[in-house]
Design an enzyme around this catalytic site. Structure first.
Site, PDB file in Angstrom:
ATOM      1  N   LYS A  55       0.828  -1.210   0.000  1.00  0.00           N
ATOM      2  CA  LYS A  55       0.000   0.000   0.000  1.00  0.00           C
ATOM      3  C   LYS A  55       0.867   1.268   0.000  1.00  0.00           C
ATOM      4  O   LYS A  55       0.443   2.319  -0.444  1.00  0.00           O
ATOM      5  CB  LYS A  55      -0.957  -0.004   1.185  1.00  0.00           C
TER       6      LYS A  55
HETATM    7  C1  PLP Z   1      -4.175  -4.667   0.622  1.00  0.00           C
HETATM    8  C2  PLP Z   1      -3.332  -5.885   0.510  1.00  0.00           C
HETATM    9  C3  PLP Z   1      -3.604  -6.909  -0.423  1.00  0.00           C
HETATM   10  C4  PLP Z   1      -4.809  -6.878  -1.323  1.00  0.00           C
HETATM   11  O1  PLP Z   1      -4.690  -5.906  -2.336  1.00  0.00           O
HETATM   12  P1  PLP Z   1      -6.004  -5.419  -3.105  1.00  0.00           P
HETATM   13  O2  PLP Z   1      -5.551  -4.292  -3.947  1.00  0.00           O
HETATM   14  O3  PLP Z   1      -6.973  -4.995  -2.038  1.00  0.00           O
HETATM   15  O4  PLP Z   1      -6.503  -6.577  -3.893  1.00  0.00           O
HETATM   16  C5  PLP Z   1      -2.738  -7.997  -0.487  1.00  0.00           C
HETATM   17  N1  PLP Z   1      -1.678  -8.102   0.341  1.00  0.00           N
HETATM   18  C6  PLP Z   1      -1.389  -7.149   1.250  1.00  0.00           C
HETATM   19  C7  PLP Z   1      -0.215  -7.340   2.143  1.00  0.00           C
HETATM   20  C8  PLP Z   1      -2.190  -6.008   1.364  1.00  0.00           C
HETATM   21  O5  PLP Z   1      -1.894  -5.085   2.292  1.00  0.00           O
END
Ligand code: PLP
Length: 495
Positions: A112
């Site tokens: 993120k």
């Molecule tokens: C948010 C997240 C995901 C999922 O990603 P999306 O874009 O919501 O599909 C997968 N792995 C981690 C570690 C995340 O923080």
């Protein structure tokens, strides 16, 4: 001419990129989508000689067409700097026959950061471009991870404040420590006596309170959100898929024009949608492999064409993928419905009212780029253990779901196309689950013993984000009742 964004629920509602970033969500709960997906206009060979930042500019300028070159380059420079612990920003490492695209080298050691480190700059630039003089106040309710990533992204960004509410007894001790040690003069973290839903409800109420908006405006403030459906989060995520491809090209691992497969551990469908957009821009990608954990709504959807959220919510060791409504899937539904907002709206209504909808056969035939599968808890742990034993490489639980699903895909199809696996978190972020997968005996140890043990086993330096939790002072200790959230915001903003 500027690229126009349209709402997935009303084709009359349009916005420029900067307006879409400012608004976040379109009216009636719609999402903004670009009217067309732009094509990459620089040859891959040329892109392969660029730094991450230079490449980011080449990709993002095609989507954010109302940003000037200076504006966009300045956003990129401010975001992708020393906050990342590798000059490459993302790393590509080959293990066990696939390339892991490590997206966890930012300040909160999860993917993120790739988008939340640039969103604050895109947002403040958008405000300036649209003659908004108010200071932007980001208001977020968090069950843990997003709150910290948003705090880190917005900390000390001029023209912004960020207020995060979390359930005082509803996040893990490590998650809480991460948030309450957040530095930055413009950051505010408040625990509430209530659960995540209470925090979420309180925030939503404030967002839709016209009197509060008025009071804020008079004092020179306005709310905005850092939600994952903002195109200001989606567009930066396209960059690293292009980056991984041109890295492989530059290293001679693939030949010009050769296709790759991409595996993405998926929750809200934002990360894999970015890969789909990259493919639509002309990136030679064959299959987009959507990996789910036991909350396998998407696996069922790709198999049957029926999206059904009516099922038990399962808590797994990959919590960021514990999701029953993948919000960003709406953008794909809109596209395969022939960019028909009415049709999309009727599916979303069904989802809202009955929790289920079924797409048409024509729409289903447009999903051939995707392959979906899932890994249960045992398969996920086995993937971590086996990878460690065979290569010494330690994956986090989310990445392990992707790796396990890739193995299933290989045995089902025998497809030997070279493959990139999105690695979405550092194993240090989920040390307990990771160490337990390697050996259940570790489960009796303390959290920081596990961190040290993980360091010993993997030989990977303990990231600053983890050291901070160990040593950083608590800077936020405000706690309030769930009915006092608005009062707290007013106190913070001196309204
Ligand atoms: C948010 C997240 C995901 C999922 O990603 P999306 O874009 O919501 O599909 C997968 N792995 C981690 C570690 C995340 O923080």
């Amino acid at each position: 001419m500027d690229l126009i964004y349209r709402s997935t629920r009303n084709d009359k509602e349009t916005a420029t990129a900067s307006q879409a970033i400012l608004k976040g969500l379109a009216g009636q709960g719609g999402l903004f989508v670009p009217e067309r997906i732009p094509r990459l206009d620089v040859p891959f060979e040329e892109l392969s000689r660029m730094t991450y930042q230079e490449l980011a500019y080449e990709v993002m300028k095609l989507f954010l067409t109302d940003f000037t070159e200076d504006e966009l380059k300045s956003c990129i420079r401010s975001a992708y700097d020393k906050k990342f612990d590798t000059p490459g920003i993302a790393e590509l490492v080959k293990k066990d026959g696939a390339w892991f695209l490590e997206l966890f080298h930012g300040s909160t050691i999860a993917f993120k950061d790739m988008a939340l480190s640039i969103l604050p700059y895109l947002l403040t630039t958008s405000a300036r471009k649209n003659n908004i003089k108010n200071e932007i106040v980001i208001l977020t309710a968090t069950s843990g991870d997003t709150g910290k990533a948003a705090l880190a992204g917005f900390a000390d960004v001029p023209g912004t404040k960020i207020i995060v509410f979390y359930p005082k007894n509803g996040v893990s001790p490590i998650q809480e420590k991460q948030m309450v040690t957040q530095r930055g003069k413009n950051t505010y973290v408040v625990g509430i006596h209530g659960n995540f839903d209470d925090a979420q409800t309180g925030v939503k109420k404030m967002f839709s309170d016209p009197e509060l908006a008025d009071e804020m405006d008079k004092a020179g403030y306005q709310f905005s959100s850092a939600n994952s459906i903002n195109i200001g989060r989606l567009v930066p995520q396209i960059v690293y898929y292009v980056y991984s491809y041109v890295q492989l090209l530059g290293r001679g691992e693939i030949s010009p024009g050769e296709e790759i497969n991409i595996v993405v551990p998926t929750g809200n469908f934002g990360n894999i949608l970015a890969a789909y957009y990259a493919k639509n821009m002309g990136l030679p990608a064959a299959k987009l492999i959507c990996a789910s954990n036991e909350n396998k709504v998407l696996f069922d959807f790709f198999k049957t064409g029926c999206y059904d959220r009516n099922r038990d919510f399962i808590l797994t060791s990959s919590p960021s993928m514990d999701i029953l409504i993948s919000s960003n899937l709406e953008r794909l539904i809109y596209q395969i419905a022939g960019e028909d907002a009415k049709k999309n709206l009727s599916f979303m209504k069904e989802l809202n009212e009955k929790g289920i909808y079924t797409i048409t056969d024509t729409m289903k035939s447009r999903l051939k780029d995707f392959y979906g599968n899932y890994a249960d808890e045992e398969e996920t742990a086995a993937a971590i253990r086996d990878m460690y034993r065979e290569t010494g490489y330690i994956m986090d639980t989310h990445t392990a779901v992707a790796s396990a699903v890739y193995k299933k895909y290989l045995s089902e199809t025998g497809d030997l196309t070279k493959t990139v696996i999105a690695s979405t978190a550092s194993p240090y972020k989920f040390s307990r689950s990771v160490m337990r997968a390697i050996d259940p005996a570790f489960d009796s140890r303390e959290d920081f013993e596990l961190v040290d043990e993980l360091c010993r086993l993997s030989g990977v330096k303990i990231p600053q984000a983890i050291e901070d939790i160990r040593t950083a002072p608590v800077l936020h200790d405000t706690v309030c009742g769930k009915e006092d959230m608005c009062k707290e915001v007013k106190r913070i903003l001196s309204l």
